[in-house]
Design a protein around this motif. Structure first.
Motif, PDB file in Angstrom:
ATOM      1  N   ALA A  88       0.827  -1.210   0.000  1.00 10.17           N
ATOM      2  CA  ALA A  88       0.000   0.000   0.000  1.00 10.17           C
ATOM      3  C   ALA A  88       0.857   1.255   0.000  1.00 10.17           C
ATOM      4  O   ALA A  88       0.412   2.319  -0.445  1.00 10.17           O
ATOM      5  CB  ALA A  88      -0.925  -0.002   1.212  1.00 10.17           C
ATOM      6  N   ASP A  89       2.092   1.165   0.481  1.00  6.65           N
ATOM      7  CA  ASP A  89       2.967   2.328   0.512  1.00  6.65           C
ATOM      8  C   ASP A  89       3.647   2.594  -0.823  1.00  6.65           C
ATOM      9  O   ASP A  89       4.279   3.635  -0.995  1.00  6.65           O
ATOM     10  CB  ASP A  89       4.053   2.139   1.585  1.00  6.65           C
ATOM     11  CG  ASP A  89       3.463   2.052   2.980  1.00  6.65           C
ATOM     12  OD1 ASP A  89       2.398   2.669   3.207  1.00  6.65           O
ATOM     13  OD2 ASP A  89       4.063   1.368   3.827  1.00  6.65           O
ATOM     14  N   VAL A  90       3.527   1.636  -1.763  1.00 10.70           N
ATOM     15  CA  VAL A  90       4.241   1.779  -3.038  1.00 10.70           C
ATOM     16  C   VAL A  90       3.279   1.696  -4.223  1.00 10.70           C
ATOM     17  O   VAL A  90       3.217   2.591  -5.043  1.00 10.70           O
ATOM     18  CB  VAL A  90       5.349   0.715  -3.165  1.00 10.70           C
ATOM     19  CG1 VAL A  90       6.126   0.903  -4.466  1.00 10.70           C
ATOM     20  CG2 VAL A  90       6.285   0.766  -1.969  1.00 10.70           C
ATOM     21  N   ARG A  91       2.577   0.559  -4.344  1.00 12.66           N
ATOM     22  CA  ARG A  91       1.627   0.325  -5.440  1.00 12.66           C
ATOM     23  C   ARG A  91       2.279   0.526  -6.802  1.00 12.66           C
ATOM     24  O   ARG A  91       1.826   1.301  -7.640  1.00 12.66           O
ATOM     25  CB  ARG A  91       0.398   1.243  -5.304  1.00 12.66           C
ATOM     26  CG  ARG A  91      -0.379   1.100  -4.019  1.00 12.66           C
ATOM     27  CD  ARG A  91      -1.065  -0.229  -3.914  1.00 12.66           C
ATOM     28  NE  ARG A  91      -2.032  -0.464  -4.978  1.00 12.66           N
ATOM     29  CZ  ARG A  91      -2.548  -1.651  -5.271  1.00 12.66           C
ATOM     30  NH1 ARG A  91      -2.159  -2.711  -4.607  1.00 12.66           N
ATOM     31  NH2 ARG A  91      -3.425  -1.773  -6.239  1.00 12.66           N
ATOM     32  N   LEU A  92       3.374  -0.200  -7.048  1.00 13.12           N
ATOM     33  CA  LEU A  92       4.137  -0.054  -8.279  1.00 13.12           C
ATOM     34  C   LEU A  92       3.884  -1.241  -9.201  1.00 13.12           C
ATOM     35  O   LEU A  92       4.118  -2.386  -8.828  1.00 13.12           O
ATOM     36  CB  LEU A  92       5.636   0.035  -7.962  1.00 13.12           C
ATOM     37  CG  LEU A  92       6.586   0.077  -9.162  1.00 13.12           C
ATOM     38  CD1 LEU A  92       6.383   1.357  -9.968  1.00 13.12           C
ATOM     39  CD2 LEU A  92       8.036  -0.065  -8.717  1.00 13.12           C
ATOM     40  N   ASN A  93       3.425  -0.955 -10.412  1.00  7.78           N
ATOM     41  CA  ASN A  93       3.288  -1.972 -11.449  1.00  7.78           C
ATOM     42  C   ASN A  93       4.082  -1.526 -12.669  1.00  7.78           C
ATOM     43  O   ASN A  93       3.534  -1.075 -13.665  1.00  7.78           O
ATOM     44  CB  ASN A  93       1.828  -2.204 -11.815  1.00  7.78           C
ATOM     45  CG  ASN A  93       1.667  -3.269 -12.909  1.00  7.78           C
ATOM     46  OD1 ASN A  93       2.601  -4.006 -13.212  1.00  7.78           O
ATOM     47  ND2 ASN A  93       0.493  -3.336 -13.512  1.00  7.78           N
ATOM     48  N   ALA A  94       5.396  -1.628 -12.569  1.00 11.21           N
ATOM     49  CA  ALA A  94       6.282  -1.243 -13.668  1.00 11.21           C
ATOM     50  C   ALA A  94       6.550  -2.471 -14.518  1.00 11.21           C
ATOM     51  O   ALA A  94       7.693  -2.941 -14.639  1.00 11.21           O
ATOM     52  CB  ALA A  94       7.577  -0.655 -13.127  1.00 11.21           C
ATOM     53  N   SER A  95       5.483  -3.000 -15.099  1.00 11.94           N
ATOM     54  CA  SER A  95       5.600  -4.230 -15.871  1.00 11.94           C
ATOM     55  C   SER A  95       4.633  -4.182 -17.036  1.00 11.94           C
ATOM     56  O   SER A  95       3.845  -3.249 -17.183  1.00 11.94           O
ATOM     57  CB  SER A  95       5.283  -5.439 -14.990  1.00 11.94           C
ATOM     58  OG  SER A  95       3.883  -5.571 -14.795  1.00 11.94           O
ATOM     59  N   LEU A  96       4.691  -5.235 -17.845  1.00 12.47           N
ATOM     60  CA  LEU A  96       3.778  -5.347 -18.976  1.00 12.47           C
ATOM     61  C   LEU A  96       2.447  -5.978 -18.585  1.00 12.47           C
ATOM     62  O   LEU A  96       1.589  -6.159 -19.443  1.00 12.47           O
ATOM     63  CB  LEU A  96       4.441  -6.184 -20.079  1.00 12.47           C
ATOM     64  CG  LEU A  96       5.659  -5.517 -20.732  1.00 12.47           C
ATOM     65  CD1 LEU A  96       6.420  -6.518 -21.587  1.00 12.47           C
ATOM     66  CD2 LEU A  96       5.239  -4.321 -21.559  1.00 12.47           C
ATOM     67  N   ALA A  97       2.273  -6.323 -17.309  1.00 15.44           N
ATOM     68  CA  ALA A  97       0.994  -6.863 -16.838  1.00 15.44           C
ATOM     69  C   ALA A  97      -0.024  -5.728 -16.776  1.00 15.44           C
ATOM     70  O   ALA A  97       0.188  -4.729 -16.090  1.00 15.44           O
ATOM     71  CB  ALA A  97       1.159  -7.494 -15.463  1.00 15.44           C
ATOM     72  N   SER A  98      -1.122  -5.880 -17.470  1.00 14.88           N
ATOM     73  CA  SER A  98      -2.093  -4.784 -17.563  1.00 14.88           C
ATOM     74  C   SER A  98      -2.877  -4.588 -16.276  1.00 14.88           C
ATOM     75  O   SER A  98      -3.441  -3.518 -16.055  1.00 14.88           O
ATOM     76  CB  SER A  98      -3.062  -5.033 -18.725  1.00 14.88           C
ATOM     77  OG  SER A  98      -3.729  -6.277 -18.538  1.00 14.88           O
ATOM     78  N   GLU A  99      -2.952  -5.623 -15.417  1.00 11.58           N
ATOM     79  CA  GLU A  99      -3.671  -5.507 -14.153  1.00 11.58           C
ATOM     80  C   GLU A  99      -2.719  -5.670 -12.985  1.00 11.58           C
ATOM     81  O   GLU A  99      -1.798  -6.469 -13.026  1.00 11.58           O
ATOM     82  CB  GLU A  99      -4.763  -6.577 -14.050  1.00 11.58           C
ATOM     83  CG  GLU A  99      -5.907  -6.399 -15.023  1.00 11.58           C
ATOM     84  CD  GLU A  99      -6.996  -7.427 -14.776  1.00 11.58           C
ATOM     85  OE1 GLU A  99      -7.380  -7.610 -13.604  1.00 11.58           O
ATOM     86  OE2 GLU A  99      -7.446  -8.060 -15.737  1.00 11.58           O
ATOM     87  N   MET A 100      -2.958  -4.911 -11.932  1.00  8.15           N
ATOM     88  CA  MET A 100      -2.178  -5.046 -10.704  1.00  8.15           C
ATOM     89  C   MET A 100      -2.644  -6.293  -9.956  1.00  8.15           C
ATOM     90  O   MET A 100      -3.844  -6.468  -9.737  1.00  8.15           O
ATOM     91  CB  MET A 100      -2.394  -3.806  -9.830  1.00  8.15           C
ATOM     92  CG  MET A 100      -1.563  -3.778  -8.572  1.00  8.15           C
ATOM     93  SD  MET A 100       0.157  -3.412  -8.916  1.00  8.15           S
ATOM     94  CE  MET A 100       0.678  -2.824  -7.287  1.00  8.15           C
ATOM     95  N   PRO A 101      -1.759  -7.189  -9.583  1.00  9.67           N
ATOM     96  CA  PRO A 101      -2.189  -8.369  -8.826  1.00  9.67           C
ATOM     97  C   PRO A 101      -2.758  -7.983  -7.470  1.00  9.67           C
ATOM     98  O   PRO A 101      -2.539  -6.877  -6.973  1.00  9.67           O
ATOM     99  CB  PRO A 101      -0.888  -9.169  -8.656  1.00  9.67           C
ATOM    100  CG  PRO A 101       0.062  -8.609  -9.655  1.00  9.67           C
ATOM    101  CD  PRO A 101      -0.322  -7.182  -9.844  1.00  9.67           C
ATOM    102  N   ARG A 102      -3.489  -8.944  -6.886  1.00 10.50           N
ATOM    103  CA  ARG A 102      -3.975  -8.748  -5.539  1.00 10.50           C
ATOM    104  C   ARG A 102      -2.815  -8.568  -4.577  1.00 10.50           C
ATOM    105  O   ARG A 102      -1.762  -9.194  -4.722  1.00 10.50           O
ATOM    106  CB  ARG A 102      -4.779  -9.972  -5.066  1.00 10.50           C
ATOM    107  CG  ARG A 102      -6.258  -9.900  -5.314  1.00 10.50           C
ATOM    108  CD  ARG A 102      -6.946 -11.102  -4.687  1.00 10.50           C
ATOM    109  NE  ARG A 102      -6.248 -12.354  -4.945  1.00 10.50           N
ATOM    110  CZ  ARG A 102      -6.329 -13.024  -6.082  1.00 10.50           C
ATOM    111  NH1 ARG A 102      -7.081 -12.552  -7.052  1.00 10.50           N
ATOM    112  NH2 ARG A 102      -5.678 -14.157  -6.235  1.00 10.50           N
ATOM    113  N   THR A 103      -3.015  -7.768  -3.572  1.00  9.00           N
ATOM    114  CA  THR A 103      -2.036  -7.674  -2.490  1.00  9.00           C
ATOM    115  C   THR A 103      -2.028  -8.976  -1.714  1.00  9.00           C
ATOM    116  O   THR A 103      -3.078  -9.516  -1.367  1.00  9.00           O
ATOM    117  CB  THR A 103      -2.388  -6.515  -1.543  1.00  9.00           C
ATOM    118  OG1 THR A 103      -2.417  -5.306  -2.284  1.00  9.00           O
ATOM    119  CG2 THR A 103      -1.372  -6.416  -0.413  1.00  9.00           C
ATOM    120  N   GLY A 104      -0.853  -9.509  -1.451  1.00  8.01           N
ATOM    121  CA  GLY A 104      -0.775 -10.779  -0.747  1.00  8.01           C
ATOM    122  C   GLY A 104       0.583 -10.999  -0.135  1.00  8.01           C
ATOM    123  O   GLY A 104       1.380 -10.075   0.023  1.00  8.01           O
TER     124      GLY A 104
END
Length: 1001
Positions: free
Chosen positions: A345-361
């Motif tokens: 929650a402090d970052v929330r970084l999706n610097a990838s080719l994945a179009s959706e952010m995975p669930r937090t886990g």
């Protein structure tokens, strides 16, 4: 580069190192070409630091000083510099001295050492890294001790020396602290080195995964394309830091794109940048790296392809990329990477080719393949069909060509990461098996590490991966990894199956499994699967298809309360037609969860057949949609009590994974709980209330929906599997891992044997190696060396003629054995090249004639006569030092079991007494040693002692690169080593004993 005086420039002393703050520096020898750099460096050092170095005011270096500090012979006078951006940030030098402290040459083995670190770089661990490297150089040049004189006020430098872990002597005289210390690595110095390595490498990955600001270089001007897609993914994920877009083709007046500040160059960004995601073509990457380095960017994720993945030219381009980035102190993920993700929650970084952010886990993912990375993310994220996505991801790293940051670095980060409870890794190669094993053992002691390796049988590393050659078979490497606590699986399906179980269920205390459900057939399949995996299942309990949720709850509660049960597998099939009282999906899910919650120390798994609703209900608390606060209770997880966390209450309705839902508590809703709009369609009866622990109320003002999906830390979610075999396989992996955790709590000890002559063995080895760099000892030499370690080989005498055979038999004493030792007949009793129990001369001469008639002349047979050994089981003991994986001890039964079936067990050297005990019991044919079918058990204590003595020999003398004892006949009382071979060679380089370095390019 010019060299000076007596020796050529020692290029092998050059190395890249990771510093305490995660940045990198290059260590290299100082040469005559460095005069200007040295002067510039010295001008930037404070007067106080200069005073500490020279014990007097010393504002500038004279020409004589510069000459002295740049002219070295690389033997008696050596200087090293740490550089960033090509400029010096620190220096260290030693001068060999004699007994009176005056300059000396060899054989003097003491040197005076002195450091100087630029003030701006003090506190980064530069001096500690330089001390490791100058000590390694000194050892190479025959220096065994360092002396250093330090002013008492220079506490930082005193601490560097004192904390290094070497054996030291400290004195104070004439206002100066004098420190003297030996340079041979000690257990403490290695522990200090490993601890520093861990902090530095973990910090370097942390800077990549937790950046305060990110720039995407190569953002397209129009929608589409890799750069523009990644920019959108970062923005849409809710990245909490500053985000920038860079493209040198942007118009001068363009200030933003898609709501993100836009610039033509990284240099134009106002403020620091921590991470650059590079998506430009490969030929433009060097210019981008230069811009990033000059702007102070800390790390790069290079998505661009066209490097070692594209052939020889690309491989050289990749090496140049790494060298250039390290020049500026930056680390690289990639090239050809899929990207990185951090769901915190402090970052929330999706610097990838994945179009959706995975669930937090709580699961950390590392993949060397982008395609496999996509598959792993998809399987964990998927809700319906297959394994339900009952947990999410903490961090994800796709390393691509793995030119710099590797799985070892990510393991260092995960070890400390409080957001990661389970580590899943897809590896196509292991660049440094010895280091990976060491890090894996440490990580597995606190959190599960599950690994699947691709390209196992290809024999060639994937393009772009720098891999050290290993002579060990893949099966042996896998066995050594399992010994280090790694959970080895064969497919990515197994990887996810095991990860989901370990992430949210406690570790089982043993292999005893209760099986219950509403299908007799599915229960029997589960029972058979348990037996196949080495578990101990109870007879399945069939609740019949009419079983209600109450029936499941009661049966599971009884099973978990049973002291003879360590885990439970629940099987469930859908009801056909209208079955009065049959359990609905939501009711059944709540029944199972509440029963499991009452006994939080035992894992529960579900095998379901076409029950999408049940799978959804079991994993309801892990929805990706916003949820209201849920009641909680403290439950343990595989990581231990410190990983306990809230347990989410179940949802009474099975809702689609894409729809928001707010799971209320079982029974009556709390007055302060937000309401949920009624679902469309037929109403579903509310789930019954089962007793649970009291739940704390939600904090006042808790919103009904949060912009950030909640973490599932500590939630007791039950994993569901579509096949019994998959569920049981995952459970068996958890059982084995839990046993490993218990075993490592008391690893045993390496015993001492009073009859071992280590010094005598060392003398023999030195004498043999003086004859050549690598050689296999003769029979007499082998017996002499092994005897120094209490290993006695049964006497055998050559018999080139029948008369020689008779003479040998008289010397040894009847009965004897006659053996052909030619390579094609050795250890092949099945071919008839052995005659046993020859009681007299007549039998011996007949046997000799038979062998020569069958197999050829004595010169071809190489016959020997050997005294008969007591009857027993034939075994084989081997030890080998592999340059990449280290020293390994192997054991198996001689003959077909080993040669045809590969039934060998392996342990890393040095082997402890507990490991020797487990080694002989690890092979599939072990029952033959312990009284199988009424036979007499062998002397296992004598066998274990032999294994320990061989381990000691190889551990004490790394020049012993291979030992084979075959056969070793283990009788009910004692054992006999009938044949042995030993190979000697200069020991392979041990980089784990040398200074910290990054892989060289």
């Amino acid at each position: 580069m010019q060299t000076s005086d007596r020796h050529e420039y020692p290029a092998h002393w050059e190395a890249d190192v990771v510093l305490r703050d995660g940045g990198t520096a290059r260590v290299r020898p100082i040469t005559v070409d460095d005069a200007e750099r040295l002067v510039s460096f010295y001008e930037q050092v404070s007067d106080e630091s200069k005073y500490y170095r020279f014990f007097a005011p010393y504002p500038r270096l004279s020409a004589k000083d510069v000459h002295r500090f740049t002219h070295h012979d690389f033997v008696d006078r050596v200087g090293l510099a740490a550089t960033v951006g090509g400029e010096f940030i620190a220096t260290v030098r030693y001068d060999r001295i004699g007994p009176g402290g005056t300059p000396a040459g060899a054989p003097a083995d003491e040197a005076e050492v002195a450091f100087l670190v630029q003030d701006a770089h003090q506190g980064r661990g530069v001096a500690s890294a330089l001390l490791e490297h100058i000590a390694a150089v000194a050892r190479e040049r025959g220096i065994r001790r360092f002396a250093a004189e330090v002013l008492p006020a220079n506490t930082k430098m005193i601490k560097v020396f004192m904390d290094a872990g070497y054996t030291q002597k400290r004195s104070f005289e004439d206002g100066v602290v004098r420190l003297e210390f030996g340079l041979e690595p000690t257990d403490r110095s290695l522990a200090v080195q490993y601890a520093r390595e861990h902090r530095a490498e973990a910090r370097s990955v942390q800077r990549l995964l937790q950046p305060g600001s990110v720039v995407v270089v190569g953002t397209g001007r129009t929608p589409g394309g890799v750069g523009r897609s990644i920019l959108g993914n970062i923005r849409d994920a809710g990245y909490t830091g500053r985000l920038y877009a860079v493209n040198n083709a942007f118009p001068e007046n363009r200030k933003e794109i898609d709501g993100v500040p836009a610039c033509r160059s990284v240099r134009d960004i106002d403020g620091p940048v921590d991470l650059a995601v590079v998506t430009v073509p490969a030929d433009r990457v060097p210019d981008v790296v230069t811009e990033c380095g000059e702007h102070g960017v800390q790390g790069l994720v290079v998505i661009s392809a066209g490097y070692a993945d594209s052939g020889t030219e690309g491989r050289e381009r990749q090496r140049a990329l790494v060298r250039q980035a390290r020049t500026y102190g930056m680390r690289i993920i990639g090239p050809n990477a899929f990207g990185i993700i951090n769901t915190s929650a402090d970052v929330r970084l999706n610097a990838s080719l994945a179009s959706e952010m995975p669930r937090t886990g709580r699961i950390g993912l590392f993949a060397q393949s982008g395609a496999i990375g996509i598959a792993l993310l998809s399987r964990l994220h998927r809700r319906g069909g297959g394994v339900t996505g009952v947990t999410g991801v903490s961090t994800f790293v796709s390393s691509g060509n793995r030119a710099d940051v590797s799985g070892n670095d990510v393991l260092q980060y995960w070890y400390d990461d409080p957001e990661t409870d389970v580590a899943l890794m897809y590896l196509e190669s292991i660049g440094n098996p010895r280091k990976f094993t060491r890090l894996a053992r440490r990580t597995a002691a606190v959190k599960p590490l599950v690994v699947v390796q691709g390209a196992r049988h290809g024999g060639v590393a994937p393009q772009g991966h720098a891999v050290r050659a290993t002579r060990l078979p893949h099966a042996t490497v896998s066995a050594l990894l399992r010994q280090a606590g790694v959970i080895r699986v064969d497919t990515i399906t197994d990887l996810v199956d095991a990860g989901l179980l370990l992430a949210r269920q406690p570790l089982p205390a043993g292999p005893r499994v209760a099986i219950l459900g509403n299908s007799e057939s599915l229960g029997l399949l589960t029972y058979d699967a348990c037996l196949s995996e080495g578990l101990r299942p109870h007879p399945p309990l069939d609740l019949t298809t009419a079983a209600s949720a109450d029936d499941f709850h009661a049966a599971l509660s009884r099973a978990l309360a049973d002291d003879t049960c360590d885990a439970a597998v629940v099987t469930a099939i859908p009801t056909v037609g209208e079955v009065p009282g049959a359990a609905g999906d939501a009711e059944l899910a709540e029944a199972l969860r509440s029963a499991a919650a009452a006994v939080p120390t035992k894992p529960v798994l579900v095998v379901h057949v076409e029950l999408g609703g049940l799978a959804e209900a079991l994993s309801a608390a892990a929805s990706t949609a916003p949820q209201a606060a849920a009641p909680a209770e403290t439950l343990p997880s595989p990581g231990g009590p410190e990983h306990a966390g809230p347990q989410a209450a179940p949802a009474p309705h099975a809702t689609p994974a894409t729809e928001p839902r707010t799971p209320p508590t079982a029974g009556a809703a709390r007055p302060d709980a937000p309401t949920q709009p009624p679902a469309t369609g037929p109403a579903t009866p509310a789930a019954p209330a089962y007793p649970t622990a009291p739940a704390p109320p939600a904090a006042p003002g808790t919103p009904a929906a949060s912009l950030t999906p909640p973490t599932d830390r500590g939630t007791r979610l039950i994993p569901a599997y579509p096949a019994a075999e998959r569920a049981v396989r995952a459970l068996a992996q958890a059982v084995s891992y839990a046993q490993w955790r218990r075993d490592t709590a008391d690893p045993g000890k390496v015993p001492e044997y009073e009859d071992i002559d280590e010094k005598g063995a060392a003398g023999l080895i030195a004498g043999h190696l003086a004859r050549g760099q690598g050689l296999t000892l003769g029979d007499a030499e082998t017996c002499e060396l092994l005897a120094k370690y209490g290993i006695h080989v049964h006497r055998a005498l050559p018999a080139p003629t029948p008369d020689d055979a008779v003479a040998a038999a008289r010397t040894i004493g009847y009965p004897v054995a006659l053996k052909a030792t030619a390579p094609h007949l050795r250890h092949r009793a099945d071919l008839g090249g052995v005659r046993l129990d020859l009681a007299d001369e007549d039998q011996l001469r007949r046997a000799y004639a038979e062998l020569t008639e069958l197999f050829g002349t004595p010169a071809e047979l190489r016959p020997v006569v050997q005294g008969m050994a007591p009857r027993g089981v034939d075994t084989v003991v081997r030890a080998v030092i592999d340059p990449a994986a280290g020293a390994a001890l192997s054991f198996g039964l001689a003959g077909a079991a080993t040669q045809l079936l590969g039934d060998m067990a392996h342990r890393l050297i040095p082997v402890t007494d507990r490991e020797a005990t487990s080694l002989i019991r690890s092979i599939r044919t072990a029952p033959l040693l312990f009284g199988w079918r009424g036979s007499a058990p062998v002397d296992s204590a004598a066998l274990e002692e032999l294994l320990l003595r061989v381990s000691r020999l190889v551990d004490d003398h790394p020049e012993v690169v291979a030992v084979t004892l075959e056969p070793v006949v283990v009788a009910p009382r004692g054992l006999s080593v009938l044949s042995a071979s030993v190979r000697l060679a200069p020991p392979p380089a041990r980089d784990d004993l040398g200074p910290r370095t990054l892989p060289a390019y």
